[in-house]
Design an enzyme around this catalytic site. Structure first.
Site, PDB file in Angstrom:
ATOM      1  N   GLY A 121       0.846  -1.180   0.000  1.00 43.08           N
ATOM      2  CA  GLY A 121       0.000   0.000   0.000  1.00 43.08           C
ATOM      3  C   GLY A 121       0.881   1.230   0.000  1.00 43.08           C
ATOM      4  O   GLY A 121       1.817   1.327  -0.796  1.00 43.08           O
ATOM      5  N   GLU A 122       0.618   2.142   0.903  1.00 41.33           N
ATOM      6  CA  GLU A 122       1.412   3.367   1.009  1.00 41.33           C
ATOM      7  C   GLU A 122       1.898   3.470   2.451  1.00 41.33           C
ATOM      8  O   GLU A 122       1.110   3.622   3.371  1.00 41.33           O
ATOM      9  CB  GLU A 122       0.549   4.576   0.638  1.00 41.33           C
ATOM     10  CG  GLU A 122       1.325   5.700  -0.035  1.00 41.33           C
ATOM     11  CD  GLU A 122       2.295   6.381   0.926  1.00 41.33           C
ATOM     12  OE1 GLU A 122       3.466   6.600   0.541  1.00 41.33           O
ATOM     13  OE2 GLU A 122       1.878   6.681   2.046  1.00 41.33           O
ATOM     14  N   SER A 123       3.211   3.362   2.645  1.00 40.00           N
ATOM     15  CA  SER A 123       3.753   3.184   3.990  1.00 40.00           C
ATOM     16  C   SER A 123       3.502   4.387   4.894  1.00 40.00           C
ATOM     17  O   SER A 123       3.253   4.219   6.096  1.00 40.00           O
ATOM     18  CB  SER A 123       5.257   2.888   3.920  1.00 40.00           C
ATOM     19  OG  SER A 123       5.971   3.960   3.318  1.00 40.00           O
ATOM     20  N   HIS A 145       5.307  -8.268  -4.360  1.00 40.20           N
ATOM     21  CA  HIS A 145       3.911  -8.580  -4.036  1.00 40.20           C
ATOM     22  C   HIS A 145       3.541 -10.007  -4.445  1.00 40.20           C
ATOM     23  O   HIS A 145       2.918 -10.205  -5.492  1.00 40.20           O
ATOM     24  CB  HIS A 145       2.976  -7.616  -4.764  1.00 40.20           C
ATOM     25  CG  HIS A 145       3.058  -6.195  -4.340  1.00 40.20           C
ATOM     26  ND1 HIS A 145       2.258  -5.661  -3.364  1.00 40.20           N
ATOM     27  CD2 HIS A 145       3.848  -5.184  -4.790  1.00 40.20           C
ATOM     28  CE1 HIS A 145       2.543  -4.373  -3.221  1.00 40.20           C
ATOM     29  NE2 HIS A 145       3.505  -4.065  -4.066  1.00 40.20           N
ATOM     30  N   CYS A 175       6.176  -5.192   0.408  1.00 40.05           N
ATOM     31  CA  CYS A 175       6.324  -3.826  -0.116  1.00 40.05           C
ATOM     32  C   CYS A 175       6.191  -2.786   1.015  1.00 40.05           C
ATOM     33  O   CYS A 175       7.105  -2.638   1.820  1.00 40.05           O
ATOM     34  CB  CYS A 175       5.337  -3.577  -1.245  1.00 40.05           C
ATOM     35  SG  CYS A 175       5.757  -2.149  -2.275  1.00 40.05           S
ATOM     36  N   ARG A 228      12.898   3.553   0.772  1.00 41.43           N
ATOM     37  CA  ARG A 228      11.537   3.658   0.250  1.00 41.43           C
ATOM     38  C   ARG A 228      11.553   4.075  -1.226  1.00 41.43           C
ATOM     39  O   ARG A 228      12.365   4.899  -1.632  1.00 41.43           O
ATOM     40  CB  ARG A 228      10.768   4.678   1.097  1.00 41.43           C
ATOM     41  CG  ARG A 228       9.317   4.887   0.747  1.00 41.43           C
ATOM     42  CD  ARG A 228       8.675   5.805   1.786  1.00 41.43           C
ATOM     43  NE  ARG A 228       7.313   6.161   1.421  1.00 41.43           N
ATOM     44  CZ  ARG A 228       6.989   7.245   0.726  1.00 41.43           C
ATOM     45  NH1 ARG A 228       7.942   8.088   0.358  1.00 41.43           N
ATOM     46  NH2 ARG A 228       5.742   7.501   0.426  1.00 41.43           N
ATOM     47  N   GLU A 235       1.206 -11.722  -3.338  1.00 40.07           N
ATOM     48  CA  GLU A 235      -0.252 -11.830  -3.296  1.00 40.07           C
ATOM     49  C   GLU A 235      -0.901 -11.501  -4.639  1.00 40.07           C
ATOM     50  O   GLU A 235      -2.097 -11.774  -4.825  1.00 40.07           O
ATOM     51  CB  GLU A 235      -0.818 -10.922  -2.203  1.00 40.07           C
ATOM     52  CG  GLU A 235      -0.764  -9.441  -2.465  1.00 40.07           C
ATOM     53  CD  GLU A 235       0.574  -8.776  -2.174  1.00 40.07           C
ATOM     54  OE1 GLU A 235       0.651  -7.549  -2.260  1.00 40.07           O
ATOM     55  OE2 GLU A 235       1.544  -9.512  -1.864  1.00 40.07           O
ATOM     56  N   ILE A 265       6.291  -2.953  -7.491  1.00 44.54           N
ATOM     57  CA  ILE A 265       5.505  -1.753  -7.794  1.00 44.54           C
ATOM     58  C   ILE A 265       5.898  -0.656  -6.802  1.00 44.54           C
ATOM     59  O   ILE A 265       5.585  -0.745  -5.624  1.00 44.54           O
ATOM     60  CB  ILE A 265       3.995  -2.032  -7.697  1.00 44.54           C
ATOM     61  CG1 ILE A 265       3.590  -3.191  -8.617  1.00 44.54           C
ATOM     62  CG2 ILE A 265       3.196  -0.773  -8.040  1.00 44.54           C
ATOM     63  CD1 ILE A 265       2.170  -3.662  -8.414  1.00 44.54           C
ATOM     64  N   ARG A 266       6.596   0.354  -7.283  1.00 44.59           N
ATOM     65  CA  ARG A 266       7.116   1.424  -6.396  1.00 44.59           C
ATOM     66  C   ARG A 266       7.747   0.797  -5.147  1.00 44.59           C
ATOM     67  O   ARG A 266       7.508   1.213  -4.019  1.00 44.59           O
ATOM     68  CB  ARG A 266       5.997   2.383  -5.998  1.00 44.59           C
ATOM     69  CG  ARG A 266       5.445   3.217  -7.128  1.00 44.59           C
ATOM     70  CD  ARG A 266       4.386   4.197  -6.633  1.00 44.59           C
ATOM     71  NE  ARG A 266       4.961   5.146  -5.690  1.00 44.59           N
ATOM     72  CZ  ARG A 266       4.252   5.870  -4.825  1.00 44.59           C
ATOM     73  NH1 ARG A 266       2.939   5.729  -4.785  1.00 44.59           N
ATOM     74  NH2 ARG A 266       4.844   6.729  -4.029  1.00 44.59           N
TER      75      ARG A 266
END
Length: 213
Positions: free
Chosen positions: A50-52, A193, A82, A111, A195, A140-141
């Site tokens: 997600g977004e840390s 990821h 991630c 990051r 998942e 992904i990022r």
């Protein structure tokens, strides 16, 4: 452990549903975690991608940060992918000054190390502890691990491309050889990821850690 383990998925933000689906294939009970009381009775917990910085802020808002940090320090198995890897690190480079860490693994993580969304890529990785050949990894990022303490086991690195190989151009500059999967005791983390790929081997590895704890 003879009873079916209960594994929580932190459900504040990120790809919660995908992790829950992968865990259910590993014969564990899955519980979304949004409140402190939902930590009770867990045998393990997954921190999704997600977004840390958002995840960090929400952990504090929902008063989960310190209780979860204490549970992991006390031996609760945890797996982060991630953004989850970033949250589990002891130190983060290029994060926000007010970002909080769960200190689950003695490592330094950078990051967004692989670049922006357009720099996302996929690669096959040799993964220690996972049988059946390379693991197909989606980045992904993604972060990468800058360094680890001697107590941390490195499980996977971005491969060095063969000269002239077709995949050589798919790996971002500076990424080859970077650490992207680690384990310290009962805490596991990947920069990618699993998942999202339908390959359940990394989740099975984590549920084996849970059952052995």
């Amino acid at each position: 452990m003879t009873a079916q383990p209960v594994v929580g998925v932190l459900a504040l933000q990120g790809d919660v549903r995908e992790h829950a689906a992968a865990l259910k294939e590993c014969d564990v009970r899955v519980r979304p975690v949004r409140r402190v009381e939902e930590l009770d009775g867990l045998h393990g917990i997954v921190l999704p991608g997600g977004e840390s910085t958002t995840m960090s802020r929400l952990l504090e808002t929902f008063e989960l940060l310190e209780p979860l940090k204490a549970r992991i320090a006390g031996g609760l198995p945890a797996y982060g992918s991630c953004a989850g890897m970033i949250m589990l690190a002891g130190k983060v480079l290029d994060g926000r000054p007010d970002q909080h860490q769960l200190d689950g693994i003695d490592m330094i993580v950078r990051r967004n190390a692989f670049g922006r969304q357009v720099d996302s890529f996929e690669e096959d990785l040799d993964f220690t502890g996972v049988e059946g050949g390379p693991v197909h990894a989606v980045f992904i990022r993604a972060p990468w691990v800058e360094s680890v303490s001697p107590e941390v086991e490195v499980l996977a690195r971005v491969p060095e491309p063969e000269p002239g190989a077709e995949t050589a151009g798919s790996i971002p500059a500076g990424a080859a050889g970077r650490i992207v999967a680690v384990r310290q005791r009962s805490v596991l983390a990947t920069a990618f990821h699993p998942e999202l790929t339908g390959d359940g081997r990394v989740h099975r590895l984590f549920t084996e850690i849970v059952r052995a704890s």
